[in-house]
Design a protein around this motif. Structure first.
Motif, PDB file in Angstrom:
ATOM      1  N   ASN A  13       1.876  10.343  -3.496  1.00 50.28           N
ATOM      2  CA  ASN A  13       0.434  10.413  -3.708  1.00 50.28           C
ATOM      3  C   ASN A  13      -0.263   9.441  -2.767  1.00 50.28           C
ATOM      4  O   ASN A  13      -0.007   8.243  -2.806  1.00 50.28           O
ATOM      5  CB  ASN A  13       0.108  10.064  -5.160  1.00 50.28           C
ATOM      6  N   HIS A  14      -1.098   9.960  -1.871  1.00 48.99           N
ATOM      7  CA  HIS A  14      -1.822   9.161  -0.887  1.00 48.99           C
ATOM      8  C   HIS A  14      -0.924   8.590   0.210  1.00 48.99           C
ATOM      9  O   HIS A  14      -1.298   7.630   0.889  1.00 48.99           O
ATOM     10  CB  HIS A  14      -2.606   8.020  -1.549  1.00 48.99           C
ATOM     11  N   ALA A  15       0.244   9.142   0.403  1.00 50.54           N
ATOM     12  CA  ALA A  15       1.123   8.712   1.488  1.00 50.54           C
ATOM     13  C   ALA A  15       0.718   9.446   2.762  1.00 50.54           C
ATOM     14  O   ALA A  15       1.005  10.637   2.914  1.00 50.54           O
ATOM     15  CB  ALA A  15       2.580   8.993   1.135  1.00 50.54           C
TER      16      ALA A  15
ATOM     17  N   HIS B  31       0.763  14.541   3.107  1.00 54.38           N
ATOM     18  CA  HIS B  31       1.896  15.013   2.307  1.00 54.38           C
ATOM     19  C   HIS B  31       3.207  14.369   2.791  1.00 54.38           C
ATOM     20  O   HIS B  31       4.231  15.045   2.901  1.00 54.38           O
ATOM     21  CB  HIS B  31       1.996  16.537   2.329  1.00 54.38           C
ATOM     22  N   LEU B  32       3.141  13.071   3.063  1.00 56.52           N
ATOM     23  CA  LEU B  32       4.345  12.306   3.337  1.00 56.52           C
ATOM     24  C   LEU B  32       4.964  11.871   2.018  1.00 56.52           C
ATOM     25  O   LEU B  32       4.383  12.035   0.946  1.00 56.52           O
ATOM     26  CB  LEU B  32       4.009  11.074   4.185  1.00 56.52           C
TER      27      LEU B  32
ATOM     28  N   VAL C 110      -1.652   3.925   1.497  1.00 58.17           N
ATOM     29  CA  VAL C 110      -0.905   3.841   0.239  1.00 58.17           C
ATOM     30  C   VAL C 110      -1.904   4.036  -0.906  1.00 58.17           C
ATOM     31  O   VAL C 110      -3.118   3.985  -0.703  1.00 58.17           O
ATOM     32  CB  VAL C 110      -0.176   2.488   0.074  1.00 58.17           C
ATOM     33  N   ARG C 111      -1.368   4.240  -2.093  1.00 59.93           N
ATOM     34  CA  ARG C 111      -2.226   4.375  -3.268  1.00 59.93           C
ATOM     35  C   ARG C 111      -2.903   3.044  -3.563  1.00 59.93           C
ATOM     36  O   ARG C 111      -2.285   1.988  -3.509  1.00 59.93           O
ATOM     37  CB  ARG C 111      -1.392   4.840  -4.457  1.00 59.93           C
ATOM     38  N   SER C 112      -4.185   3.108  -3.869  1.00 61.29           N
ATOM     39  CA  SER C 112      -4.943   1.898  -4.173  1.00 61.29           C
ATOM     40  C   SER C 112      -4.729   1.492  -5.627  1.00 61.29           C
ATOM     41  O   SER C 112      -4.920   2.299  -6.546  1.00 61.29           O
ATOM     42  CB  SER C 112      -6.436   2.136  -3.917  1.00 61.29           C
ATOM     43  N   VAL C 113      -4.323   0.247  -5.826  1.00 62.45           N
ATOM     44  CA  VAL C 113      -4.211  -0.343  -7.161  1.00 62.45           C
ATOM     45  C   VAL C 113      -4.885  -1.704  -7.093  1.00 62.45           C
ATOM     46  O   VAL C 113      -4.334  -2.660  -6.527  1.00 62.45           O
ATOM     47  CB  VAL C 113      -2.749  -0.490  -7.611  1.00 62.45           C
TER      48      VAL C 113
ATOM     49  N   MET D  13      -7.343   9.984 -11.889  1.00 57.15           N
ATOM     50  CA  MET D  13      -7.539  10.229 -10.470  1.00 57.15           C
ATOM     51  C   MET D  13      -7.398   8.922  -9.711  1.00 57.15           C
ATOM     52  O   MET D  13      -7.913   7.883 -10.143  1.00 57.15           O
ATOM     53  CB  MET D  13      -8.919  10.845 -10.228  1.00 57.15           C
ATOM     54  N   SER D  14      -6.700   8.933  -8.605  1.00 56.94           N
ATOM     55  CA  SER D  14      -6.489   7.711  -7.839  1.00 56.94           C
ATOM     56  C   SER D  14      -7.058   7.852  -6.441  1.00 56.94           C
ATOM     57  O   SER D  14      -7.372   8.948  -5.976  1.00 56.94           O
ATOM     58  CB  SER D  14      -4.994   7.391  -7.769  1.00 56.94           C
TER      59      SER D  14
END
Length: 209
Positions: free
Chosen positions: A148-150, A132-133, A176-179, A1-2
């Motif tokens: 994902n997460h856009a 849902h971009l 943006v997706r967190s990393v 899960m992100s």
């Protein structure tokens, strides 16, 4: 899960200008499944009534009073559970100690509700969220596109996603997706690149909810 992280990239006291900028950013990732969600905490009876007039199809929910958590669900006033605009009480006295009234309208077609919401929100905190971009590839900075997460969010009258920093201006966020790598966000340069595609730049730290 992100998880996601959202960076502020534009701020203005003009809500119409902020909406225009948010739309330009959103169009970078607009796709077949993109939709719009609205949220607000309407802080006066006038704003509740304006919201009910402009966007009656949304859900309105008043605040519960102390002790009402123990009341059977079926005995609560309907508008404390959630009603459409037509189900709101008419008497101003019905709103005593019930403000702010929460407003929510989900999964709407892009372009169908944003202008009306911008007109109706007044000084209350709220947001337009485009979800849902699909962000494009950015090979020059070493990132592949992502869905994902856009997202893009326009915050009204607050500078935080938690609505805990009220303001007289409006803020556009790019998600943006967190990393996380150590104490930094590895994908912050990607958010910066996305903002740069419409002449914007990151203007503050990333936000999480």
């Amino acid at each position: 899960m992100s998880d996601d992280v959202a960076y502020p990239v534009f701020r203005s006291p003009d809500p119409v200008l902020a909406l225009s900028v948010a739309r330009r950013l959103m169009m970078i990732g607009h796709g077949e499944y993109t939709n719009t969600c609205l949220y607000a905490e309407l802080c006066s009876v006038a704003e509740v009534r304006r919201g009910a007039k402009e966007l009656p199809e949304g859900w309105f929910r008043g605040q519960e009073l102390s002790g009402e958590v123990d009341v059977p669900f079926e005995d609560l006033p309907a508008w404390l559970v959630g009603v459409r605009g037509s189900g709101l009480p008419a008497a101003a006295t019905s709103y005593e100690r019930r403000l702010p009234v929460e407003y929510e309208l989900l999964d709407q077609a892009v372009g169908s509700v944003e202008d009306a919401f911008t007109t109706a929100i007044g000084p209350s905190p709220g947001e337009i969220n485009w979800q849902h971009l699909c962000w494009p590839d950015a090979p020059e900075v070493g990132f592949r596109g992502e869905s994902n997460h856009a997202e893009v969010t326009l915050l009204f009258n607050t500078r935080t996603r938690a609505y805990d920093e009220l303001a007289d201006d409006h803020t556009v966020l790019v998600h943006v997706r967190s990393v996380e790598r150590g104490d930094r966000e590895a994908r912050e340069p990607y958010a910066q690149w996305l903002a740069g595609q419409v002449g914007l730049t990151i203007i503050g730290p990333g936000q999480r909810t």
